[in-house]
Design an enzyme around this catalytic site. Structure first.
Site, PDB file in Angstrom:
ATOM      1  N   HIS A  76      13.334   2.697 -11.532  1.00  0.00           N
ATOM      2  CA  HIS A  76      12.499   3.891 -11.732  1.00  0.00           C
ATOM      3  C   HIS A  76      13.370   5.023 -12.247  1.00  0.00           C
ATOM      4  CE1 HIS A  76       8.735   2.535 -10.069  1.00  0.00           C
ATOM      5  NE2 HIS A  76       9.230   2.287  -8.867  1.00  0.00           N
ATOM      6  N   GLY A 130      -7.823   4.260   0.134  1.00  0.00           N
ATOM      7  CA  GLY A 130      -6.574   4.560  -0.559  1.00  0.00           C
ATOM      8  C   GLY A 130      -6.836   4.722  -2.042  1.00  0.00           C
ATOM      9  N   ILE A 137      -8.549  -0.182  -0.922  1.00  0.00           N
ATOM     10  CA  ILE A 137      -9.621   0.115  -1.880  1.00  0.00           C
ATOM     11  C   ILE A 137     -10.715   1.023  -1.308  1.00  0.00           C
ATOM     12  CG2 ILE A 137      -9.169  -2.030  -3.133  1.00  0.00           C
ATOM     13  CD1 ILE A 137     -11.871  -3.075  -2.078  1.00  0.00           C
ATOM     14  N   PHE A 138     -10.838   1.118   0.017  1.00  0.00           N
ATOM     15  CA  PHE A 138     -11.894   1.979   0.568  1.00  0.00           C
ATOM     16  C   PHE A 138     -11.364   3.294   1.131  1.00  0.00           C
ATOM     17  CE2 PHE A 138     -13.949  -2.276   0.824  1.00  0.00           C
ATOM     18  CZ  PHE A 138     -14.924  -2.019  -0.130  1.00  0.00           C
ATOM     19  N   GLU A 161      14.628   1.050  -7.079  1.00  0.00           N
ATOM     20  CA  GLU A 161      14.565   2.505  -7.238  1.00  0.00           C
ATOM     21  C   GLU A 161      15.410   2.970  -8.415  1.00  0.00           C
ATOM     22  OE1 GLU A 161      12.234   3.840  -5.833  1.00  0.00           O
ATOM     23  OE2 GLU A 161      11.855   2.345  -4.287  1.00  0.00           O
TER      24      GLU A 161
HETATM   25 ZN    ZN Z   1       8.336   1.178  -7.286  1.00  0.00          ZN
END
Ligand code: ZN
Length: 706
Positions: A494, A626, A623-624, A491
């Protein structure tokens, strides 16, 4: 609606930092209504007198965002860290309007037209790279939302969108319901022999919730059942991941494992909850959408807004990772088969045996528990180690500034970041501990304020770092597991991209505007330092004896990192390759159905190919249902980038402080500094001097080396 006095509303002040200590749930609705009203008026004005220039269009658009930054931004933040029934209902009351306003701006036809004329005007060439990227990103968002389509096509596009949204909700609900519909009740204590206490506890609790005798004497299903205890049972086995995962690792009964495994891979594949049809319809509608927008396949629309240039580049990555992992995965399989045979297993291992025997092998090779690790990782010491590291790498100083900012809880810390000349660059909050009563789980970084600068004003970036670590107990400090340390570094990575940005425009500053498959570069890059011996040992000290982490434990942590790395890699590749195949090459009218596609790919990505009965696509929510459609590859893509970035430090020489700092400054000025202001491939080249290569990721995982 009666008018509300908003003068004293803490969500509407121009104080430099949000008044987190004063915001009450009752402030939310009046403040956000006032903001929305003001924003709506400004938007309407803007749309009627549009000027296709930076000053006449992009600046006022950015000012709209400012309205929301200190108000809605603060509310969303508190929703995650200081939730309550009152806040939730206030939040839900305004959420729809806030989302609708955002869509209204990004899909506005007059704004779209003005952005297009700006691109064709003489001013375009005078805009800097970051400004051009901001305009291009807005145009692309609008294009992909169908704003540029002619009427009839737009209707078809919207109809497809609506249907897709319904289908993904149905898909999710089916998975949820199918997962819930399955259970096995165990009453014979022999069958739970070998379950760890946490699993016994979970299965017993689950039994009581579903079948136990509640306080009022009425059982949920009306029939009589005993109350369960972890020691005596009964135990309830479900397909929820926290139960399913440990169950397969610890259940000694092979037939029971098979039964549960088969149930798991066929979830939502028959009866009322069958997702097979839905998969077909989703794939068809996505393809239709892509064609309406002028793309060849859905994968091409997904990649249009990502760092990866095209499907070929993704395929090339898949191929090199797969090739390098295969032999290691074969060896992984041999290792567990040998262990099983030595222990008296006579049959070849099947899918439902692998987690069990891998867990036995792991125990044999390098077992350690979180409780052995924790005493060496006190939060304050870890923070100091992390701040020393960034001082060394990026020439920035982090200092505590508690009291300089209002906070929402006493545990929350506040810090400033300065450069080597003493210039204040940015600040951040750290909310380190778990508070299950009102704070969401997991860990995240969010921007509180974005960097915004012009000739007269400078707003410094401010970030939120949120973790869920163990709070101090009595005179014991907060003691972290290794995973928690890694998460903190992740984190903070980021955070650094947000805090050290040099971009002046919020839409491209920090992590804003960074392509999705490149966002995890700085975060995963920072995690690498947790495996760098001097860095890691330097921030450990046993909280009672002061001893650093024993080398033997460090070695086990490193060995665990590469344990079954080939198998793990192939598993992720199977998901990623199936996703790409279905959204790019798959022909709905062809001979293969989606399940056959997955089986075909599994022959290249699993030493034990998928069973004919495997219907796990029916529960592949990423994939279906999200945001990962034709994007699952991003996990690996970002790992390649972060490992390759770290290898620049290895090449420079991790033992050479000056070389490390030179490389660090280059990382700061490119990856961290340029943020969304330049295409991430170009940023990577600026830092690394070449295109990304998978070699470092493979080497860190002990793969592909002769
Ligand atoms: Zn991350």
């Amino acid at each position: 609606m009666t008018s509300v006095d908003t003068r004293d509303n803490p969500l509407l002040t121009d104080a430099p930092l949000p008044a987190f200590d004063r915001i009450e749930p009752s402030d939310v609705v009046p403040a956000i209504h006032a903001i929305l009203q003001a924003a709506q008026t400004r938007l309407e004005q803007l749309e009627t007198q549009l000027e296709p220039t930076w000053a006449g269009l992009l600046r006022p658009l950015a000012e709209l965002d400012v309205l929301f930054e200190r108000s809605w931004g603060a509310v969303s933040h508190l929703f995650g860290v200081k939730n309550s029934d009152a806040l939730r209902s206030a939040y839900e009351e305004v959420l729809g309007d806030v989302v609708a306003f955002g869509l209204r701006v990004s899909q506005s036809e007059p704004i779209y037209a003005a952005l297009k004329s700006l691109k064709q005007s003489a001013e375009w060439e005078r805009l800097c790279e970051a400004q051009q990227r901001i305009v291009d990103a807005k145009l692309l968002t609008a294009d992909l939302a169908g704003v540029g389509l002619a009427d009839e096509q737009r209707q078809r596009f919207n109809a497809a969108e609506q249907r897709l949204s319904q289908l993904s909700t149905d898909f999710s609900n089916h998975v949820l319901d199918a997962t819930k519909a399955f259970e096995i009740l165990i009453e014979d204590a022999q069958q739970v022999d070998g379950f760890p206490p946490s699993l016994l506890q979970l299965c017993s609790q689950s039994y009581n919730q579903e079948h136990g005798q509640p306080e009022d004497g009425q059982t949920k299903h009306g029939d009589e059942h005993p109350q369960s205890t972890p020691e005596t049972g009964p135990w309830r086995i479900t397909l929820d991941l926290p139960c399913y995962g440990p169950f397969l690792q610890h259940c000694r009964d092979r037939r029971l494992r098979e039964q549960v495994y088969r149930a798991f891979i066929t979830r939502a594949s028959d009866g009322d909850l069958n997702n097979s049809q839905i998969i077909g319809e989703i794939l068809r509608l996505r393809q239709e959408k892509a064609e309406l927008l002028g793309y060849e396949t859905f994968a091409a629309t997904s990649l249009a807004k990502k760092m990866a240039p095209d499907v070929d580049a993704v395929d090339t990555m898949f191929h090199s990772l797969r090739t390098a992992s295969w032999d290691a995965a074969v060896q992984d399989m041999r290792d567990v088969q040998t262990l099983a045979e030595d222990t008296g297993e006579t049959e070849p291992l099947q899918h439902w045996d692998l987690p069990f025997w891998s867990e036995r092998l792991r125990e044999q090779r390098f077992d350690y528990t979180d409780e052995q690790i924790r005493p060496y990782f006190a939060l304050d010491r870890v923070l100091q180690g992390m701040f020393d590291l960034v001082k060394h790498l990026f020439a920035v100083t982090v200092t505590a500034a508690d009291g300089d900012a209002p906070v929402w809880h006493d545990d929350v810390r506040f810090f400033h970041v300065h450069d080597d000349n003493g210039n204040h660059l940015s600040s951040f909050y750290l909310d380190p501990f778990s508070r299950p009563e009102n704070k969401r789980g997991g860990a995240w970084m969010n921007d509180c304020l974005a960097r915004r600068a012009d000739q007269t004003d400078l707003q410094r970036p401010v970030a939120h770092l949120v973790c869920n670590g163990t709070p101090p107990v009595g005179d014991k400090p907060s003691l972290m597991t290794f995973r928690e340390v890694e998460t903190l570094f992740h984190e903070f990575g980021h955070g650094l991209q947000h805090l050290l940005t040099r971009v002046d425009y919020p839409d491209a500053a920090g992590i804003n505007g960074v392509e999705w498959d490149a966002v995890e570069l700085p975060s995963q890059f920072m995690e690498n330092w947790c495996y760098h011996k001097p860095t890691l040992l330097g921030m450990t000290a046993h909280y009672e004896t002061g001893e650093p982490l024993p080398e033997e434990l460090f070695d086990k942590i490193c060995a665990a990192r590469t344990y079954r790395a080939g198998t793990q890699m192939l598993r992720q590749l199977q998901f990623g390759m199936t996703d790409m195949e279905l959204h790019h090459r798959f022909d709905l009218a062809g001979d293969e159905d989606p399940f056959a596609v997955q089986r075909r790919i599994s022959r290249d990505t699993s030493v034990l190919p998928a069973l004919d009965a495997d219907r796990s696509l029916c529960s592949f929510q990423h994939i279906f249902a999200g945001g990962y459609a034709a994007g699952y590859y991003s996990y690996k893509w970002a790992e390649v980038l972060s490992a390759d970035a770290f290898s620049a430090f290895e090449e420079a020489g991790l033992d050479d402080p000056q070389a490390v700092q030179e490389t660090g400054i280059r990382f700061r000025d490119t990856v961290l500094g340029l943020g969304g202001g330049r295409h991430p491939m170009q940023v990577f080249r600026d830092f690394r001097g070449r295109d990304p290569q998978p070699d470092a990721l493979l080497r860190h995982n002990g793969l592909g080396q002769p």
